[in-house]
Design a protein around this motif. Structure first.
Motif, PDB file in Angstrom:
ATOM      1  N   SER A 192      22.798  22.366  60.188  1.00 47.48           N
ATOM      2  CA  SER A 192      22.636  23.534  59.309  1.00 47.48           C
ATOM      3  C   SER A 192      23.395  23.353  58.000  1.00 47.48           C
ATOM      4  O   SER A 192      23.312  24.208  57.113  1.00 47.48           O
ATOM      5  N   ASP A 216      24.112  25.995  55.239  1.00 41.56           N
ATOM      6  CA  ASP A 216      25.316  26.818  55.456  1.00 41.56           C
ATOM      7  C   ASP A 216      26.526  26.323  54.651  1.00 41.56           C
ATOM      8  O   ASP A 216      27.579  26.959  54.660  1.00 41.56           O
ATOM      9  N   ASP A 260      27.479  21.117  60.648  1.00 42.70           N
ATOM     10  CA  ASP A 260      27.449  22.384  59.910  1.00 42.70           C
ATOM     11  C   ASP A 260      28.721  22.496  59.075  1.00 42.70           C
ATOM     12  O   ASP A 260      29.560  21.596  59.085  1.00 42.70           O
ATOM     13  N   HIS A 298      31.304  24.211  59.452  1.00 43.87           N
ATOM     14  CA  HIS A 298      32.553  24.268  60.236  1.00 43.87           C
ATOM     15  C   HIS A 298      33.003  22.872  60.643  1.00 43.87           C
ATOM     16  O   HIS A 298      34.178  22.527  60.491  1.00 43.87           O
ATOM     17  N   ARG A 348      33.083  27.870  67.095  1.00 46.56           N
ATOM     18  CA  ARG A 348      32.180  27.996  65.956  1.00 46.56           C
ATOM     19  C   ARG A 348      31.320  29.259  66.075  1.00 46.56           C
ATOM     20  O   ARG A 348      30.806  29.747  65.081  1.00 46.56           O
ATOM     21  N   ASN A 349      31.192  29.749  67.299  1.00 49.32           N
ATOM     22  CA  ASN A 349      30.390  30.964  67.483  1.00 49.32           C
ATOM     23  C   ASN A 349      30.982  32.149  66.733  1.00 49.32           C
ATOM     24  O   ASN A 349      30.255  32.981  66.195  1.00 49.32           O
ATOM     25  N   VAL A 393      30.886  31.168  62.630  1.00 47.07           N
ATOM     26  CA  VAL A 393      29.657  31.308  61.845  1.00 47.07           C
ATOM     27  C   VAL A 393      29.422  32.765  61.463  1.00 47.07           C
ATOM     28  O   VAL A 393      29.065  33.067  60.319  1.00 47.07           O
ATOM     29  N   TYR A 438      25.921  33.541  72.503  1.00 47.44           N
ATOM     30  CA  TYR A 438      25.405  32.560  71.551  1.00 47.44           C
ATOM     31  C   TYR A 438      24.342  31.654  72.153  1.00 47.44           C
ATOM     32  O   TYR A 438      24.490  31.119  73.245  1.00 47.44           O
ATOM     33  N   LYS A 494      21.531  28.658  70.301  1.00 47.79           N
ATOM     34  CA  LYS A 494      21.328  27.995  69.007  1.00 47.79           C
ATOM     35  C   LYS A 494      20.238  28.663  68.184  1.00 47.79           C
ATOM     36  O   LYS A 494      20.193  28.535  66.952  1.00 47.79           O
ATOM     37  N   LEU A 544      20.197  31.451  67.263  1.00 45.53           N
ATOM     38  CA  LEU A 544      20.856  32.334  66.294  1.00 45.53           C
ATOM     39  C   LEU A 544      21.077  31.652  64.947  1.00 45.53           C
ATOM     40  O   LEU A 544      21.188  32.316  63.921  1.00 45.53           O
ATOM     41  N   GLN A 545      21.143  30.325  64.983  1.00 49.31           N
ATOM     42  CA  GLN A 545      21.289  29.590  63.722  1.00 49.31           C
ATOM     43  C   GLN A 545      20.111  29.898  62.783  1.00 49.31           C
ATOM     44  O   GLN A 545      20.241  29.813  61.567  1.00 49.31           O
ATOM     45  N   VAL A 549      20.320  32.278  59.665  1.00 48.11           N
ATOM     46  CA  VAL A 549      21.043  31.977  58.424  1.00 48.11           C
ATOM     47  C   VAL A 549      20.099  31.797  57.228  1.00 48.11           C
ATOM     48  O   VAL A 549      20.274  32.437  56.180  1.00 48.11           O
TER      49      VAL A 549
HETATM   50  N1  ARG Z   1      25.938  26.227  62.991  1.00 49.05           N
HETATM   51  C1  ARG Z   1      25.853  27.174  64.042  1.00 49.05           C
HETATM   52  C2  ARG Z   1      25.095  28.416  63.625  1.00 49.05           C
HETATM   53  O1  ARG Z   1      24.824  28.574  62.471  1.00 49.05           O
HETATM   54  C3  ARG Z   1      27.194  27.589  64.553  1.00 49.05           C
HETATM   55  C4  ARG Z   1      27.661  26.659  65.552  1.00 49.05           C
HETATM   56  C5  ARG Z   1      27.723  27.175  66.903  1.00 49.05           C
HETATM   57  N2  ARG Z   1      27.169  26.148  67.668  1.00 49.05           N
HETATM   58  C6  ARG Z   1      27.357  25.951  68.955  1.00 49.05           C
HETATM   59  N3  ARG Z   1      26.809  24.948  69.474  1.00 49.05           N
HETATM   60  N4  ARG Z   1      28.071  26.744  69.682  1.00 49.05           N
HETATM   61  O2  ARG Z   1      24.736  29.224  64.451  1.00 49.05           O
END
Ligand code: ARG
Length: 460
Positions: free
Chosen positions: A24, A28, A84, A86, A111-112, A115, A319, A321, A323-324, A327
């Motif tokens: 991302s 992001d 990403d 992070h 990262r949850n 983000v 969470y 993925k 949800l990414q 963005v």
């Molecule tokens: N880049 C991810 C997002 O935009 C956040 C990372 C969380 N990823 C994870 N594998 N827990 O949602």
């Protein structure tokens, strides 16, 4: 797989297409400054609860400041495993200050939570900017309404000539819609500006992190109280998409009016060259592309909203993925909104009006209701007055003349209660001025609207 953040139990690298599919960072990275602010607040909290020493915190803070500079100066070097923003920031931090200390930054963090912290911080600022732009659009409408209050135009229903109104009244009808959107936007910002930081991957933080302190440092107005909700929730995105869709619907209808009014057939308004284009083939053309794009881009806003609903409706808790995928539409949506509001303001502040054309478009038939109202003032029940007035319209039609060309004798022939003074009904200005109850199109009622709108856009 070793140099990946989560590489511990993975032995093979990603399929190259998977790597790009999963990444991302290309979009992001826009959150780099928010990500770093969040990391500094997190590290400070982990210093205050004893997870980090003062020296470690100082090193992390300085390192992160350097990472931020690199992004700001376009010198940040992206590496293949920077999945990403992070992971990229943390990888770079460890290069600068060493893995020994850099590796401690992420203690108790996921990262949850990162983000959504980044997104909310970024969105808050964007929405505050949009709020300002929206206030300017309203102000521009109000200023024109004030300056051009004497101009009359036909008011339409079903796109048919209905009753005369002030041009200002038309302007304020849309400005009022925008001011209701402003009210809604201010509500949305409140809920966007809540902190998910300190919620971990889903279960919460095991190191007694002070969530309130982090929220305060980052300028949040409060917390999300349940850690599972905090990482699962994308309502702040939905509310933004809903709000933006609602706003774009309003601006689209505004644009549609102006497209019609700027056609040669109407000729009420003329767009500045800065907001129109010509035709590559037909030299005479001046097209209202700015307005057509405002109308067209509203579809994009609704699409993002519907799309994200479909993406998220079936997700299991917290969470995933998927949800990414919230963005990119959010970023695109904010760009569409910001551009659209500024374009609309530009169009409105530079267009010129043609009051003669507006006046010429008024037709005596638009005063038919005045005849009915005239009779009401003489004690005739409205329904009967409406019927008599209808017969006046029919007579003019049969005679093939405009209603104002009927003789007094002809009018009296329809109903004796149409006295000598009935000719006053044929005055557009009078018709407009009679609508003086609150919210109407008389000068005093329009001025009252201006006053009320000025209150909603007063800087506090
Ligand atoms: N880049 C991810 C997002 O935009 C956040 C990372 C969380 N990823 C994870 N594998 N827990 O949602």
């Amino acid at each position: 797989a070793e140099n990946m953040l989560w590489g511990g139990r993975f032995t093979q690298g990603l399929d190259p297409i998977m790597e790009q599919y999963n990444a991302s960072l290309p979009y992001d990275r826009i959150f780099y400054a928010q990500d770093i602010a969040g990391s500094i607040a997190f590290a400070r909290a982990n210093f205050n609860n004893g997870v980090l020493t003062q020296d470690e915190f100082n090193a992390i803070e300085e390192g992160l400041e350097q990472v931020k500079q690199e992004w700001a100066q376009n010198e940040f070097e992206i590496k293949p495993n920077d999945e990403d923003i992070h992971t990229a920031n943390e990888r770079r931090l460890s290069e600068i200050i060493g893995k020994e200390i850099g590796g401690k930054l992420h203690t108790g963090r996921s990262r949850n939570e990162q983000v959504v912290t980044d997104m909310r911080l970024w969105l808050r600022e964007e929405l505050r900017q949009i709020e300002k732009w929206l206030m300017t659009l309203i102000k521009t409408s109000v200023q024109r309404a004030e300056a051009e209050i004497d101009v009359l135009m036909p008011g339409y229903t079903h796109l048919q000539k209905a009753q005369p109104v002030r041009w200002s009244h038309w302007l304020l009808s849309h400005a009022t819609a925008f001011s209701l959107e402003l009210e809604r936007l201010r509500e949305v910002i409140k809920r966007v500006n809540r902190s998910p930081l300190g919620c971990g991957a889903l279960a919460g933080n095991p190191f007694k992190i002070d969530r309130e302190a982090m929220a305060k440092e980052l300028g949040f107005d409060g917390l999300l109280y349940n850690s599972m909700n905090a990482v699962a929730d994308r309502d702040f995105v939905f509310e933004t998409l809903q709000w933006g869709s609602s706003f774009m619907m309003k601006i689209s209808r505004w644009a549609e009016d102006l497209i019609i009014y700027s056609s040669l057939e109407f000729g009420f308004v003329r767009l500045a060259d800065a907001y129109s284009t010509g035709s590559s083939l037909m030299p005479q053309k001046k097209n209202a592309d700015s307005l057509e794009l405002l109308r067209g881009k509203s579809g994009r806003a609704f699409g993002h909203m519907a799309g994200l609903y479909c993406t998220i409706k079936g997700l299991p808790t917290t969470y995933n993925k998927d949800l990414q995928e919230s963005v990119e539409p959010l970023i695109d949506h904010i760009k569409t909104l910001g551009d659209s509001i500024q374009i609309a303001t530009g169009v409105l502040s530079t267009l010129t009006i043609n009051p003669e054309k507006m006046l010429a478009a008024l037709a005596p038939e638009m005063l038919a209701t005045e005849f009915a109202d005239y009779l009401v003032r003489k004690g005739v029940p409205f329904r009967e007055g409406h019927h008599i007035s209808g017969r006046v319209v029919a007579l003019a039609e049969n005679e093939g003349v405009p209603m104002d060309k009927l003789s007094l004798e002809q009018l009296k022939g329809i109903d004796s209660r149409l006295g000598d003074d009935v000719v006053e009904c044929l005055d557009y200005e009078r018709a407009v001025e009679l609508k003086d109850a609150m919210g109407g199109t008389s000068k005093s009622a329009v001025r009252q609207q201006i006053e009320m709108l000025n209150k909603t856009i007063a800087e506090d």
